[in-house]
Design a protein around this motif. Sequence first.
Motif, mmCIF file in Angstrom:
data_model
loop_
_atom_site.group_PDB
_atom_site.id
_atom_site.type_symbol
_atom_site.label_atom_id
_atom_site.label_comp_id
_atom_site.label_asym_id
_atom_site.label_seq_id
_atom_site.Cartn_x
_atom_site.Cartn_y
_atom_site.Cartn_z
ATOM 1 N N ALA A 1 58.184 23.268 53.710
ATOM 2 C CA ALA A 1 59.015 23.957 54.701
ATOM 3 C C ALA A 1 60.455 24.092 54.227
ATOM 4 N N ARG A 2 60.868 23.173 53.337
ATOM 5 C CA ARG A 2 62.261 23.228 52.902
ATOM 6 C C ARG A 2 62.411 23.786 51.480
ATOM 7 N N ASP A 3 61.331 23.795 50.725
ATOM 8 C CA ASP A 3 61.417 24.218 49.326
ATOM 9 C C ASP A 3 60.645 25.507 49.083
ATOM 10 N N GLU A 4 61.180 26.314 48.206
ATOM 11 C CA GLU A 4 60.472 27.524 47.798
ATOM 12 C C GLU A 4 59.258 27.130 46.964
ATOM 13 N N ILE A 5 58.181 27.910 47.054
ATOM 14 C CA ILE A 5 56.966 27.620 46.292
ATOM 15 C C ILE A 5 57.285 27.693 44.804
ATOM 16 N N SER A 6 57.014 26.609 44.086
ATOM 17 C CA SER A 6 57.327 26.556 42.656
ATOM 18 C C SER A 6 56.446 25.498 42.003
ATOM 19 N N GLY A 7 56.557 25.380 40.682
ATOM 20 C CA GLY A 7 55.826 24.350 39.957
ATOM 21 C C GLY A 7 54.612 24.892 39.221
ATOM 22 N N LEU A 8 53.910 23.988 38.537
ATOM 23 C CA LEU A 8 52.750 24.351 37.711
ATOM 24 C C LEU A 8 51.467 24.269 38.518
ATOM 25 N N LEU A 9 50.663 25.321 38.442
ATOM 26 C CA LEU A 9 49.357 25.388 39.097
ATOM 27 C C LEU A 9 48.292 25.509 38.016
ATOM 28 N N ARG A 10 47.350 24.557 37.992
ATOM 29 C CA ARG A 10 46.279 24.562 36.991
ATOM 30 C C ARG A 10 44.972 24.990 37.665
ATOM 31 N N VAL A 11 44.397 26.091 37.161
ATOM 32 C CA VAL A 11 43.213 26.686 37.772
ATOM 33 C C VAL A 11 42.110 26.822 36.728
ATOM 34 N N GLY A 12 40.865 26.573 37.127
ATOM 35 C CA GLY A 12 39.717 26.766 36.247
ATOM 36 C C GLY A 12 38.767 27.798 36.828
ATOM 37 N N ALA A 13 38.055 28.520 35.947
ATOM 38 C CA ALA A 13 37.108 29.537 36.392
ATOM 39 C C ALA A 13 36.173 29.896 35.242
ATOM 40 N N PRO A 14 34.951 30.397 35.548
ATOM 41 C CA PRO A 14 34.063 30.899 34.489
ATOM 42 C C PRO A 14 34.735 32.041 33.720
ATOM 43 N N VAL A 15 34.326 32.224 32.467
ATOM 44 C CA VAL A 15 35.022 33.129 31.566
ATOM 45 C C VAL A 15 35.099 34.559 32.099
ATOM 46 N N LEU A 16 33.954 35.186 32.365
ATOM 47 C CA LEU A 16 33.980 36.577 32.823
ATOM 48 C C LEU A 16 34.600 36.696 34.205
ATOM 49 N N PHE A 17 34.358 35.715 35.048
ATOM 50 C CA PHE A 17 34.916 35.739 36.397
ATOM 51 C C PHE A 17 36.435 35.602 36.335
ATOM 52 N N ALA A 18 36.905 34.815 35.388
ATOM 53 C CA ALA A 18 38.352 34.646 35.225
ATOM 54 C C ALA A 18 39.022 35.970 34.865
ATOM 55 N N SER A 19 38.432 36.697 33.919
ATOM 56 C CA SER A 19 39.056 37.952 33.488
ATOM 57 C C SER A 19 38.920 39.050 34.534
ATOM 58 N N SER A 20 37.828 39.057 35.276
ATOM 59 C CA SER A 20 37.587 40.142 36.234
ATOM 60 C C SER A 20 38.258 39.925 37.585
ATOM 61 N N TYR A 21 38.336 38.667 38.051
ATOM 62 C CA TYR A 21 38.808 38.410 39.408
ATOM 63 C C TYR A 21 39.975 37.422 39.485
ATOM 64 N N VAL A 22 39.837 36.292 38.806
ATOM 65 C CA VAL A 22 40.873 35.268 38.935
ATOM 66 C C VAL A 22 42.157 35.693 38.242
ATOM 67 N N GLY A 23 42.042 36.283 37.054
ATOM 68 C CA GLY A 23 43.227 36.745 36.329
ATOM 69 C C GLY A 23 44.071 37.726 37.134
ATOM 70 N N PRO A 24 43.470 38.793 37.688
ATOM 71 C CA PRO A 24 44.250 39.715 38.532
ATOM 72 C C PRO A 24 44.868 39.025 39.747
ATOM 73 N N ALA A 25 44.151 38.045 40.334
ATOM 74 C CA ALA A 25 44.716 37.316 41.470
ATOM 75 C C ALA A 25 45.915 36.485 41.033
#
Length: 297
Positions: free
Chosen positions: A86-110
């Motif tokens: 509530a007091r801080d702007e969204i920041s920092g490192l986010l680590r995400v995992g996904a299947p290879v093709l799904f990562a390039s087709s859907y997760v990457g654009p997101a």
Amino acid sequence: MERLDDLQAFLAVVEKGSQAAASRHLRRSLQSVNRSLLALESAVGVELVKRSTRKSEPTAAGRAFYERIQPAFAEILQARNEAAGARDEISGLLRVGAPVLFASSYVGPAVCDFLRLYPRVEVELKASDEQVDLFDEGLDLTVRIGESANENLIARRVNSMRVVTFGAESYFARHGRPKRPQDLAEHNCIVRADQGIFDEWPFCIEGDFRSVRVRGCLCTNSAAVTRTAASEGIGLARLPFWQIADLIERKTVEIVLAEFEAERMPIQLLWQPTRVPLQRTRRFADLLAARLKAELF
């Protein structure tokens, strides 16, 4: 009142199976984790964990205590994270995992959309077709297609996908088309590498879900290789429809046994039970879930 650090150490020991594994996960020293356990047991007045040199197991009282405090601890962390957000702007490192093709087709654009919305966030996207361990990989969130093999993880189901059996015209010209799942025993199928030369494909046969054993000359853990090999007539394959939609449109491959398709495969977002998602993780999960609900079929 018990400290949050002591409760967190206890939860991690139960979930990871040893104090050493818990210390690695929490990035605390083994002595610190042990002190937290002793302090918590002293405050509660009962032994919670039986220790040995190689593993730690909860006592009956410890297991009951874990079941009661795990949801409450998660709520406390979430409330604290929300207050901080509530007091801080969204920041920092986010680590995400996904299947290879799904990562390039859907997760990457997101991820790209998310970075435009929150320019102070950094994202590390790990693409792998293996079921990676969130604890070992240090991931905040992972996309899992299918059911999770780890019941201790928190799962949020966001959509489901159709999985189809298909092959190329060149293959059908040589071997014919299967008319029912049992016919696959006479066909060459492209199977998953972790199954050896055999695999089991689920179908709905006469109203019941059954697995049909198939075999083939090619086994691989790569969806991209499966897609390519099937389109070149090496054998029949089974993949999510979205991975071959373009091949269907170009008539490079054709779906077979559509009337016997099993239930749709779930798509889930997973995270650790003792790590309530930070604001950046929750915001990304909401954005990705919205995209998957709108785009997948």
